[in-house]
Structure formats: structure tokens, C-alpha cells
Design an enzyme around this catalytic site. Structure first.
Site, PDB file in Angstrom:
ATOM      1  CD  GLU A  93      -3.112  -0.871   2.119  1.00 35.75           C
ATOM      2  OE1 GLU A  93      -4.219  -0.467   1.745  1.00 35.75           O
ATOM      3  OE2 GLU A  93      -2.844  -1.110   3.315  1.00 35.75           O
ATOM      4  CG  HIS A 112      -2.607   2.836   5.784  1.00 36.21           C
ATOM      5  ND1 HIS A 112      -3.957   3.090   5.887  1.00 36.21           N
ATOM      6  CD2 HIS A 112      -2.495   1.504   5.517  1.00 36.21           C
ATOM      7  CE1 HIS A 112      -4.630   1.969   5.685  1.00 36.21           C
ATOM      8  NE2 HIS A 112      -3.759   0.988   5.459  1.00 36.21           N
ATOM      9  CG  HIS A 114      -5.278  -1.690   9.388  1.00 37.12           C
ATOM     10  ND1 HIS A 114      -4.456  -2.778   9.231  1.00 37.12           N
ATOM     11  CD2 HIS A 114      -5.281  -1.039   8.189  1.00 37.12           C
ATOM     12  CE1 HIS A 114      -3.982  -2.807   7.998  1.00 37.12           C
ATOM     13  NE2 HIS A 114      -4.457  -1.755   7.345  1.00 37.12           N
ATOM     14  CG  HIS A 180      -8.220  -0.633   4.674  1.00 35.45           C
ATOM     15  ND1 HIS A 180      -7.747  -0.487   3.385  1.00 35.45           N
ATOM     16  CD2 HIS A 180      -7.139  -0.944   5.419  1.00 35.45           C
ATOM     17  CE1 HIS A 180      -6.443  -0.717   3.370  1.00 35.45           C
ATOM     18  NE2 HIS A 180      -6.052  -0.999   4.596  1.00 35.45           N
TER      19      HIS A 180
END
Length: 258
Positions: A93, A112, A114, A180
Site C-alpha cells: 500500500e 496509514h 487500521h 479498512h
């Protein structure tokens, strides 16, 4: 004149190397802070725009954030590919980072995660609104991979999805990814990490407020603007939080090796 020009060049190179070293240190510690704070687990990643070349960014090889050390940091181009492919595994990603950096020249740090309390807000009709997170203004948009690519594994694993995510982020600081997690940006790694931590904190506070019931008196945009103006005041903003979170992460995960 030649000696003077050479001296200026050496000083400039020295400053550049010092900035680069500081960014590497912040990247390593940012990974460990986010793990220590429960924002990431074995997954998630942090990047920084390369201070030596704004058309490149720095990020760890594919590794659990809590284990990242300086030797893991790699250099990537704005196509999301490593500048020097040495065979080490890389995050699938990484296009989250490359496309945001291309779209937002003001951004020099991207996270980024979760983030566990944030994820439920990505799959329900309940909006993630600010209680303490002043940086949620002007908006916290929601990105859905189905709008761009139909059925997928939800990962932002190519440039097209990364570009669409960056467009959804717009000029905001946080964008949610359905089912996500989220992506959080800042003018530097420390601010991006701070915002990622407090996105999770705000989600917890909002969930608790929802459980109490009744209308919620959210942070007003005027209040948020005042709060953000004082965020960089020495001893009262991100430097204070970074110092604390760094010391806690070192105490629990150990001091990272160079």
C-alpha cells in the site's frame, strides 16, 4: 571566491544530511510510538517526504512497525517504486503515500493504520466528528474502493486507487477507508503521528459519548481554528506529546538500533 562557494556548498550539504538523519530518527520512532499506542499492530506504515529531494519519500521495508530500525528505511519515487530495488519486501500500500505526496506538496508525513476504534466509523452511518481532534476540520471524508475498482481486497495496492484516495482526502488531514482504516497527513512526521494517535483517541471519546446518549456538543470550527493556531507553541503542542510518547515507547519496546 571558489573557496567561499565550496564552503557554502559544504554547509548546505551538512544541513541536508542533518535533516535527513533527523527524519530517519523520527520515522523509526514514529513507527514504534504508533505500535506502543495501539494505533498499529503488525500492519500499518509511516512515511516522510525526503528532505533532500521533495520528489521522493522515505519508508520502511515491509516490516511490523514495532520492529522498525533505521536500516529498514528505503527511498521511494513518486511512482511508488523503490529508487534502489535491493530485493527487500516492500509495502503493497505504498501508493497511499506516493499519491498523497504528489497531490499535496504541503504534506511531509503520512500515516496509514487500521486504528481499531476508527474502523467502526468507516462501516456505519455514524460520522467521525471532532470532540478533541481540532484537525478533523474541515472534514473527515470516507473513501470506498468499490467506487473506483468494484470488488477488491480493500488494499490501496496500485496508483489508480492511491490517486483516488488522495482526491478524496482533498485538503483535509484525515481520510477514512471503508472497512479498512484511515490515512492521516501532516507537515512533518511528528505531526502526522500525533494526528494518528489523536484520531484514535477522538474515536474512543465519541464512542463513549454516543453510549451516554442525547445530543453531542461537538468542537466548533471556530474553536478548532484557535486550538490549531497554538499547536506549535513550545511546550504546549506536538513537541510535548512527542517527548512523552517517545519515552513511553522506548521504555516498552527498547531503544531502536541505528
Amino acid at each position: 571566491m571558489a573557496k567561499k562557494a565550496k564552503g557554502v556548498a559544504n554547509k548546505s550539504k551538512g544541513r541536508s544530511n542533518a535533516e535527513y538523519s533527523a527524519v530517519i530518527d523520527d520515522l523509526v520512532m514514529g513507527n514504534r510510538i504508533l505500535y506502543d499506542q495501539g494505533v498499529v499492530d503488525g500492519y500499518g506504515h509511516v512515511s516522510a517526504r525526503d528532505p533532500r529531494n521533495p520528489e521522493r519519500f522515505l519508508m520502511s521495508r515491509a516490516r511490523a512497525p514495532g520492529l522498525v530500525v533505521a536500516a529498514d528505511i528505503m527511498e521511494f519515487g513518486m511512482d511508488g517504486e523503490p529508487v534502489r530495488d535491493d530485493g527487500r519486501p516492500i509495502y503493497s500500500e505504498r501508493f497511499i503515500h506516493s499519491e498523497i505526496y504528489k497531490a499535496r506538496p504541503d504534506v511531509c508525513g503520512v500515516v496509514h493504520s487500521h486504528s481499531p476504534t476508527v474502523v467502526p466509523f468507516t462501516v456505519t452511518q455514524v460520522q467521525l466528528k471532532p470532540i478533541r481532534a481540532a484537525f478533523f476540520y474541515p472534514d473527515v471524508p470516507l473513501f470506498d474502493t468499490r467506487d473506483v475498482a468494484g470488488w477488491t481486497n480493500l488494499l490501496i495496492s496500485n496508483r489508480e486507487l492511491g490517486r483516488a484516495l488522495a482526491e478524496k482526502l482533498g485538503n483535509n488531514s484525515v481520510v477514512l477507508l471503508r472497512g479498512h482504516g484511515n490515512a492521516v497527513v501532516g507537515p512533518n512526521v511528528r505531526m502526522a503521528v500525533y494526528r494518528a494517535v489523536y484520531t484514535e483517541v477522538n474515536a474512543k471519546l465519541l464512542l463513549q459519548a454516543k453510549m451516554l446518549g442525547g445530543p453531542i456538543n461537538y468542537l466548533a470550527p471556530e474553536e478548532a481554528a484557535i486550538m490549531e493556531q497554538g499547536r506549535e507553541r513550545p511546550g504546549h503542542g506536538t513537541d510535548r506529546i512527542w517527548e512523552l510518547l517517545k519515552s513511553e515507547a522506548i521504555a516498552r519496546t527498547g531503544r531502536p538500533k541505528r
